[in-house]
Design a protein around this motif. Structure first.
Motif, short mmCIF file in Angstrom:
data_model
loop_
_atom_site.label_atom_id
_atom_site.label_comp_id
_atom_site.label_asym_id
_atom_site.label_seq_id
_atom_site.Cartn_x
_atom_site.Cartn_y
_atom_site.Cartn_z
N ARG A 138 -4.96 -51.23 -55.52
CA ARG A 138 -6.11 -50.60 -56.07
C ARG A 138 -6.91 -51.12 -57.05
N GLY A 139 -8.27 -51.58 -57.04
CA GLY A 139 -8.62 -52.18 -58.05
C GLY A 139 -8.49 -53.92 -58.22
N ASN A 140 -7.31 -54.30 -57.74
CA ASN A 140 -7.23 -55.68 -57.81
C ASN A 140 -7.76 -56.22 -56.60
N ASP A 141 -7.62 -55.79 -55.38
CA ASP A 141 -7.87 -56.34 -53.99
C ASP A 141 -8.81 -55.30 -53.34
N ILE A 142 -8.97 -53.98 -53.58
CA ILE A 142 -9.78 -52.97 -53.14
C ILE A 142 -10.49 -52.46 -54.32
N GLY A 143 -11.76 -52.23 -54.38
CA GLY A 143 -12.55 -51.64 -55.46
C GLY A 143 -13.21 -50.48 -54.82
N ARG A 151 -10.99 -42.94 -48.16
CA ARG A 151 -9.85 -42.73 -49.03
C ARG A 151 -8.47 -42.80 -48.47
N ALA A 152 -8.38 -42.84 -47.25
CA ALA A 152 -7.25 -43.11 -46.59
C ALA A 152 -6.89 -44.70 -46.62
N ILE A 153 -8.04 -45.61 -46.65
CA ILE A 153 -7.77 -46.82 -47.06
C ILE A 153 -7.04 -47.20 -48.20
N MET A 154 -7.67 -46.47 -49.13
CA MET A 154 -7.06 -46.42 -50.74
C MET A 154 -5.90 -45.75 -50.93
N GLN A 155 -5.35 -45.02 -49.90
CA GLN A 155 -4.24 -44.33 -49.88
C GLN A 155 -4.40 -43.14 -51.16
N LEU A 156 -5.77 -42.53 -51.17
CA LEU A 156 -6.09 -41.52 -52.20
C LEU A 156 -6.16 -40.11 -51.57
N LEU A 157 -5.54 -39.75 -50.35
CA LEU A 157 -5.70 -38.63 -49.99
C LEU A 157 -4.92 -37.68 -50.78
N GLY A 158 -4.95 -36.46 -50.62
CA GLY A 158 -4.07 -35.27 -51.53
C GLY A 158 -2.67 -35.32 -50.74
N ASN A 159 -2.02 -34.32 -51.33
CA ASN A 159 -0.40 -34.35 -50.78
C ASN A 159 -0.44 -33.52 -49.56
N ASN A 160 -1.43 -32.65 -49.33
CA ASN A 160 -1.62 -31.89 -48.04
C ASN A 160 -2.16 -32.66 -46.73
#
Length: 575
Positions: free
Chosen positions: A90-95, A53-62
């Protein structure tokens, strides 16, 4: 030299918990080449999914990523990107393929729109162009009748088909990297094989790199060129797939590999003794099921025959495995046996008495002898009650504890029996791991001292190493307490280890029933062969020609001079 597609260096991730920071990922480093598949393996809580999730920058605000951490994709620094720039990537280069397709899809939106929406956002395509491209991708991932299914909702698809839709969304814009987070954990072995074959086929056609996150070594053996092993937020070992399997260096890796069920393992002399007694007619029947059926109405006119006139016996002290794909009728069979569902027709004799004729009061008394362990240890325990009350409830219902002190002592005794500390009785379910919760569920079932327990997929939500400890526990309890099990599962390797005999269900019917060793060495039904061929083999050097299972008769039990094979032959002649 061509640069790496993805480079992760010194990744550190912490989460704020009140006034402090809890570090969950420490100094994680790995890289992926163009067109390469690598696997990240480890138990739950090891940091696999958080790293992805860190690769996708999908980590939470905390969440907080360490200042020295580096994530480069195609040479660009991912961690310096703004949210707007990440939306383009996201989606375009990394799915990303998420673990649970039902929670990843919008239940109120047709699947075709969910796929085409991704294309419209990233490729600025017209509605018509996006729909055409979406249908093309649906065909690529193997969804039949695309024109019709394009306008259906997620609930109208099976689990395997929903996972294909998730893959279609991830592939919609032809990404260079596909992150697959436990993409097959919740799927049957045959569906899992289809999804893995699909991913390999897509990679060959598109050259997409794949980062596969899993705890299943059978999956990584067949999919990955490199493996990264994680434990407690750190990389403990990495190397080529062949290196990890043939010469693991770290004890943790060896522990994970040792937890893989061995399909070639010989049955114990004790199990063979049971089988001889069953086939010779000298072991007592505990349960006899005769033409049992359970039908569910669908609408006003249609009926689903979930269980369709099945017959089988269960003998005292044995474990009968019940296997088949989702929807085959396994769980419905288990629930109908114990009258959690009322049978449509048929008879279920327990110790010679038909349970289907019992009144409510009689069934309450009978439930001291028959118990059920549910699949999901997260949802089957009351989150508002302490463990003492969860286990003690059965003691209260059946008036088996004469005082609070005796009740508490019995609960502590049961916790010790299943390998938990007696102090755990004062904790709530959320304070335990999945494996510990499943032990609590087993302790609850044992509270009333039953003779027979239905185990409904008790291992499917657990890591391989935790599965092994639960299987060992169940075997130990069976020996100590002379328990009889109906073990429902879709993991055939675990079924072989735990079961004396196995029944194979397909579309509500039992298509094959034999001892577990015979099922693996000489499957008779085409559906059984299909199930066995779909098992992911934890061996990177395995080929389809190795699919036969050897049988070692070095340990043999006899009855009046007859071997197990001879007793079985006589049994079938008598039948």
């Amino acid at each position: 030299m061509q640069e790496k597609l993805l480079e992760v260096e010194n990744l550190r991730i912490s989460f704020s918990t009140g006034d402090s920071l809890l570090e969950v990922v420490s100094d994680v480093s790995f890289d992926i080449d163009h067109g390469q598949t690598i696997g990240i393996v480890g138990e739950s809580g090891s940091g696999k999914s958080v790293s992805a999730r860190a690769i996708m920058q999908l980590l939470g605000n905390n969440a907080e990523v360490g200042s020295e951490s580096v994530i480069k994709f195609n040479g660009e620094d991912i961690l310096s990107k703004s949210e707007k720039e990440m939306r383009r990537i996201r989606g375009n280069d990394i799915g990303m393929i998420f673990q649970d397709p039902m929670t990843s899809l919008n239940p109120t939106m047709k699947v075709g729109k969910q796929i085409s929406e991704t294309i419209r956002i990233h490729e600025n395509a017209s509605k018509k162009e996006a729909a055409a491209r979406a249908k093309e991708i649906m065909r690529l991932v193997g969804i039949p009748n695309v024109d019709e299914r394009f306008d259906q909702y997620p609930f109208e698809f099976s689990g395997g088909m929903r996972q294909r839709i998730i893959i279609a969304i991830a592939l919609a814009c032809s990404p260079k990297l596909l992150i697959a987070d436990e993409p097959t954990t919740a799927l049957d072995v045959t569906i899992q094989a289809q999804i893995l074959d699909l991913l390999k086929d897509i990679q060959e056609k598109t050259g997409t790199s794949i980062l596969l996150i899993t705890h299943d070594f059978g999956v990584v053996a067949n999919m990955c060129e490199k493996i990264v092993v994680m434990n407690q937020g750190r990389v403990v070992e990495s190397g080529t797939t062949s290196e990890i399997f043939t010469s693991p260096k770290e004890d943790y890796t060896k522990k994970l590999l040792a937890a893989i069920p061995n399909l070639h393992e010989e049955k114990s002399p004790e199990s063979k003794e049971k089988l001889i007694q069953i086939y010779s007619g000298t072991r007592e029947k505990l349960m006899e099921v005769n033409k049992l059926a359970k039908h569910f109405p669908i609408g006003r006119k249609n009926t689903l025959k979930a269980v369709d006139s099945i017959s089988f016996d269960i003998y005292k002290g044995e474990t009968l495995g019940l296997v088949g794909e989702s929807g085959s009728g396994k769980s419905t069979t288990g629930r109908t046996l114990l009258r959690l569902h009322e049978a449509t027709s048929g008879e279920t004799f327990f110790e010679g008495e038909d349970l289907n004729t019992y009144k409510k009061k009689q069934m309450k008394e009978m439930r001291k002898k028959v118990q059920f362990v549910f699949q999901d240890p997260y949802s089957s325990l009351n989150p508002r009650k302490k463990v003492e009350d969860i286990i003690g409830e059965a003691l209260d219902i059946h008036k088996l504890a004469k005082s609070k002190k005796l009740r508490r002592e019995r609960v502590e005794e049961l916790l010790t029996l299943v390998g938990l500390d007696k102090s755990f009785s004062q904790r709530f379910p959320h304070e335990f791991s999945g494996g510990q919760r499943q032990r609590i569920g087993i302790a609850r079932a044992l509270a009333v001292e039953p003779e027979f327990i239905v185990l409904d997929e008790p291992l499917s939500a657990l890591d391989a190493s935790v599965q092994l400890t639960i299987v060992d526990l169940l075997e130990e309890l069976q020996r100590k307490l002379n328990l009889t099990y109906l073990f429902i599962a879709h993991d055939l390797a675990t079924v072989k280890k735990l079961s004396d005999r196995v029944a194979v269900m397909y579309k509500g019917q039992i298509v094959e029933l034999t001892d577990s060793e015979e099922l693996f060495t000489n499957p008779m039904h085409n559906y059984t062969r299909k199930l066995l061929s779909a098992i992911p083999v934890p061996d990177p050097h395995y080929t389809a020609t190795d699919a036969s299972f050897s049988h070692d008769d070095s340990v043999e039990i006899s009855l009046e001079g007859q071997t197990l094979q001879e007793v079985k032959a006589n049994h079938w002649v008598m039948q």
